[in-house]
Scaffold this motif. Structure first.
Motif, short mmCIF file in Angstrom:
data_model
loop_
_atom_site.label_atom_id
_atom_site.label_comp_id
_atom_site.label_asym_id
_atom_site.label_seq_id
_atom_site.Cartn_x
_atom_site.Cartn_y
_atom_site.Cartn_z
N UNK A 91 1.78 2.31 4.33
CA UNK A 91 0.39 1.83 4.45
C UNK A 91 0.03 1.06 3.20
N UNK A 92 -0.58 -0.10 3.35
CA UNK A 92 -1.00 -0.91 2.21
C UNK A 92 -2.29 -0.33 1.64
N UNK A 93 -2.17 0.33 0.48
CA UNK A 93 -3.33 0.97 -0.14
C UNK A 93 -3.99 0.11 -1.20
N UNK A 94 -3.27 -0.87 -1.74
CA UNK A 94 -3.79 -1.69 -2.83
C UNK A 94 -5.08 -2.39 -2.43
N UNK A 95 -6.08 -2.30 -3.30
CA UNK A 95 -7.35 -2.96 -3.05
C UNK A 95 -8.32 -2.15 -2.22
N UNK A 96 -7.89 -1.00 -1.70
CA UNK A 96 -8.78 -0.14 -0.94
C UNK A 96 -9.35 0.96 -1.84
N UNK A 97 -10.52 1.44 -1.49
CA UNK A 97 -11.04 2.63 -2.14
C UNK A 97 -10.37 3.85 -1.51
N UNK A 98 -10.41 5.01 -2.17
CA UNK A 98 -9.86 6.21 -1.54
C UNK A 98 -10.47 6.50 -0.17
N UNK A 99 -11.78 6.28 -0.02
CA UNK A 99 -12.43 6.52 1.27
C UNK A 99 -11.91 5.55 2.33
N UNK A 100 -11.70 4.29 1.95
CA UNK A 100 -11.19 3.30 2.90
C UNK A 100 -9.76 3.64 3.31
N UNK A 101 -8.95 4.09 2.36
CA UNK A 101 -7.59 4.47 2.70
C UNK A 101 -7.58 5.67 3.63
N UNK A 102 -8.48 6.64 3.39
CA UNK A 102 -8.58 7.80 4.28
C UNK A 102 -8.90 7.36 5.70
N UNK A 103 -9.80 6.39 5.84
CA UNK A 103 -10.14 5.88 7.17
C UNK A 103 -8.96 5.16 7.81
N UNK A 104 -8.19 4.43 7.01
CA UNK A 104 -7.01 3.73 7.52
C UNK A 104 -5.97 4.73 8.04
N UNK A 105 -5.75 5.79 7.27
CA UNK A 105 -4.78 6.81 7.69
C UNK A 105 -5.27 7.52 8.95
N UNK A 106 -6.56 7.82 9.01
CA UNK A 106 -7.13 8.49 10.19
C UNK A 106 -6.95 7.64 11.44
N UNK A 107 -7.15 6.33 11.31
CA UNK A 107 -6.95 5.44 12.47
C UNK A 107 -5.50 5.44 12.92
N UNK A 108 -4.57 5.50 11.96
CA UNK A 108 -3.17 5.50 12.32
C UNK A 108 -2.72 6.78 13.01
N UNK A 109 -3.37 7.90 12.67
CA UNK A 109 -3.00 9.18 13.25
C UNK A 109 -3.72 9.47 14.56
N UNK A 110 -4.93 8.91 14.71
CA UNK A 110 -5.77 9.26 15.85
C UNK A 110 -5.12 8.84 17.18
N UNK A 111 -5.19 9.75 18.13
CA UNK A 111 -4.72 9.44 19.48
C UNK A 111 -3.28 9.83 19.69
N UNK A 112 -2.35 9.10 19.09
CA UNK A 112 -0.93 9.36 19.32
C UNK A 112 -0.45 10.65 18.68
#
Length: 237
Positions: A91-112
């Motif tokens: 996951x590309x974390x550079x330039x994201x805040x910790x909260x934004x990265x958490x949301x990115x990870x949650x989207x990747x895990x959600x559903x599947x």
């Protein structure tokens, strides 16, 4: 050319007079008030919004997926600012805040993988978001910038200026849109309220200048001859 004979006491007095402390002065963003009229900060003053932290290369993060230990743990961003997360991969974390990265990870895990993932990301150690404090300070080095940091706080983080510091020769180097910029500040003037303490940012280099005059004076007064003989100064007519 004539010779001036000064005793050590007279020399000290002359130097003290030249180094007199400037008076407090109001400026556009600084207001001088009487000592007994300095108000207490309000609740809003003490909870001022912090600048969001942006993740960078080699930062260490703690990722927690609530209720799923196998998906939680500490990770370190690689040189390109990417982190590896179980199930969803890199996951590309550079330039994201910790909260934004958490949301990115949650989207990747959600559903599947997880029906409703609750993800938090916390900063454990920063390597990328630092300033460099160099020159005449007690502890030059790299220091993390989390939230807002001012020039005076940056110098205090480096344990303050040394005895040879030139307080009106403090330089900040900064790169903005590939332009290399430099600005000169007077720490003495900032301390006296002549102008606002400027903010510093990650990537800045702060250099406190050296005062040759202070070094020379130190050498003079440290000589044993000063205690037994007058000082001879040369003055051009």
């Amino acid at each position: 050319m004539k010779l001036l004979h000064l005793t050590s006491g007279l020399l000290l007095g002359a130097l003290a007079a030249c180094a007199s402390t400037p008076p407090l002065a109001s400026s556009a963003n600084v207001t001088v008030v009487a000592a007994d009229a300095l108000p207490a900060p309000t609740r809003a003053d003490q909870t001022v919004a912090q600048r969001p932290y942006l993740i960078g290369p080699f930062d260490k993060l703690a990722i927690n997926v609530f209720g799923i230990p196998d998906l939680s743990g500490e990770v370190q961003a690689d040189a390109s600012g990417r982190v590896s997360v179980p199930l969803i991969g890199s996951v590309d974390a550079a330039g994201q805040t910790p909260a934004e990265l958490a949301a990115t990870i949650a989207r990747g895990l959600r559903g599947r993988y997880v029906r409703d993932p609750q993800v938090t990301v916390n900063l454990k150690d920063t390597v990328s978001q630092v300033i460099t404090v160099d020159g005449e300070v007690h502890e030059p080095g790299l220091y993390p910038v989390v939230g807002h940091m001012s020039l005076m706080r940056a110098i205090a983080t480096a344990k303050g200026v040394s005895e040879y510091a030139k307080l009106d020769d403090v330089v900040i180097f900064r790169t903005v849109e590939n332009r290399h910029l430099v600005a000169l500040y007077s720490l003495k003037a900032i301390r006296r309220g002549n102008y606002e303490d400027p903010e510093v940012f990650a990537g800045d280099v702060v250099v406190v200048g050296d005062s040759p005059g202070r070094r020379l004076f130190k050498d003079i007064i440290s000589g044993s001859a000063l205690l037994t003989a007058p000082i001879i100064l040369l003055q051009r007519l």
